[in-house]
Design an enzyme around this catalytic site. Structure first.
Site, PDB file in Angstrom:
ATOM      1  N   HIS A  34      53.917  92.233   0.153  1.00 57.61           N
ATOM      2  CA  HIS A  34      55.380  92.232   0.124  1.00 57.61           C
ATOM      3  C   HIS A  34      55.839  93.308  -0.862  1.00 57.61           C
ATOM      4  CE1 HIS A  34      54.784  90.108  -3.611  1.00 57.61           C
ATOM      5  NE2 HIS A  34      54.140  89.128  -2.995  1.00 57.61           N
ATOM      6  N   HIS A  37      53.996  93.895  -4.155  1.00 57.72           N
ATOM      7  CA  HIS A  37      52.787  94.723  -4.074  1.00 57.72           C
ATOM      8  C   HIS A  37      53.169  96.201  -3.923  1.00 57.72           C
ATOM      9  CE1 HIS A  37      51.259  90.794  -2.354  1.00 57.72           C
ATOM     10  NE2 HIS A  37      50.397  91.003  -3.334  1.00 57.72           N
ATOM     11  N   GLY A 147      51.128  92.072 -11.315  1.00 57.79           N
ATOM     12  CA  GLY A 147      52.540  91.707 -11.410  1.00 57.79           C
ATOM     13  C   GLY A 147      52.762  90.656 -12.493  1.00 57.79           C
TER      14      GLY A 147
END
Ligand code: PAF
Length: 280
Positions: A34, A37, A147
Site C-alpha cells: 500500500h 510501502h 515504517g
C-alpha cells in the site's frame, strides 16, 4: 526490474552490485503493498543506487494460524507496484527456500520484545528478528527502511543491527494515513465498512493522547484512561493494549518526562490493528 526467487541468484546479484561499488537500499515487506510501502520505496529509491524490495509472507512471525491464512496475498499486483516505483530487484522467495527442511537456527531478543505486541503474540518477534537477519545477510543493504506504524518492530530491528554489529543504517519513516487518519495497513482490507468506521477510534485516541500531553498532562494513567474510553465507545472493538512507553526502552512509564510513545493494539471485529503516536 528483475524478479528473483532463489537466494543464490540474489547473492550473485548483490555481489555484482557491490563490485560496482553501488549502494543498496532495501525495503522488506510481506506483500499486500500500500502507500505506506510506496513511501518507503520512494525514500530508498532517492537515497541509494539500487533499490531491492523483498516480498515474503514469513510464517514464523505469525502466532495465529488464522491470521496467517487470511493475510492478503497479491503477488502480481505487488510486483507491478514495485516496478512502478522503479525498483531494480524484487526478491520473492518461497518458504522452502527461506526455511529448508532441517532449519533450526533462530535469532531472539529479550527485553524489548517482552512488552506490547511481544507480550501478547508469543514468538512473533523471534520470527521477525530471524527473517530480518536472514534477509539482511542475503541482500546486504546499506540502508533498510521500516515504517513507524510498527514502532516496536522498528526499535527491535535497530537494536538487532546494533547488537549484532551489522553495518546497516535503519531508517524509520512516518506512518502513512488515509485522509481520515486511519494508519495504512495490509490488514485494513479485511474491515467491512462498519468496522472501517469503528477503526477511526484508534487515531482519535492517539490524537487525544497528543493533545493532553501538549496541554501538560504528564500522568500516563490519566491519558490512558481517556484513550480507553474513546476506544471502548466505538463498536466491535476489543483492546489488546493501550500503553505509554519510553520511546527507547519500550518500558511502561507512569510520568512522561522523556520521549515517549502512546501505542495501541485493538481488535476491530476479527482484525487486529496497531498504531502509535510520539509524545515529546
Ligand atoms: O513489517 C513487515 O512487513 C515484516 O514484519 C517484515 C519486516 C517484512 C519481516 O517479515
Amino acid at each position: 526490474m528483475e524478479v528473483i526467487t532463489k537466494i543464490s541468484e540474489m547473492q550473485t546479484m548483490v555481489f555484482s552490485i557491490k563490485d560496482r561499488k553501488e549502494s543498496i537500499g532495501f525495503v522488506p515487506t510481506m506483500g499486500a503493498l500500500h502507500e505506506g510501502h510506496v513511501s518507503l520505496m520512494r525514500s530508498a529509491r532517492d537515497e541509494n543506487d539500487e533499490l531491492v524490495v523483498s516480498i515474503y509472507l514469513n510464517p514464523t512471525q505469525f502466532d495465529n494460524k488464522e491470521d496467517f491464512d487470511n493475510y492478503p496475498g497479491q503477488l502480481d499486483k505487488d510486483i507491478e507496484i514495485v516496478e512502478r516505483e522503479n525498483a531494480d530487484v524484487v526478491f520473492a522467495p518461497c518458504t522452502d527456500e527461506m526455511y529448508p527442511e532441517g532449519f533450526c537456527t533462530y535469532v531472539t531478543q529479550d527485553k524489548l520484545t517482552d512488552t506490547m505486541c511481544g507480550r501478547l503474540r508469543p514468538g512473533h518477534f523471534n520470527g521477525v528478528t530471524t527473517i530480518v537477519t536472514k534477509l539482511f545477510n542475503i541482500v546486504k543493504p546499506d540502508k533498510a527502511y521500516f515504517g513507524q506504524k510498527d514502532y516496536q518492530q522498528s526499535v527491535v530491528v535497530e537494536k538487532l543491527v546494533a547488537d549484532l554489529n551489522m553495518e546497516i543504517d535503519v531508517k524509520v519513516l512516518p506512518t502513512v494515513r488515509d485522509e481520515d487518519g486511519l494508519a495504512l495497513s495490509s490488514r485494513n482490507k479485511r474491515l467491512n465498512p462498519e468496522e472501517r468506521r469503528s477503526a477511526l477510534c484508534i487515531y482519535s485516541s492517539l490524537l487525544k493522547a497528543k493533545s493532553m500531553f501538549a496541554s501538560n498532562v504528564k500522568d500516563a494513567k490519566e491519558i490512558i484512561e481517556e484513550m480507553t474510553s474513546i476506544i471502548k465507545k466505538a463498536k466491535h472493538t476489543r483492546t489488546d493494549y493501550i500503553s505509554i512507553v519510553n520511546a527507547h526502552t519500550l518500558e511502561d512509564v507512569s510520568l512522561i518526562n522523556e520521549k515517549a510513545v502512546a501505542a495501541v493494539a485493538v481488535w476491530i471485529g476479527n482484525t487486529r490493528l496497531i498504531d502509535n503516536i510520539i509524545l515529546e
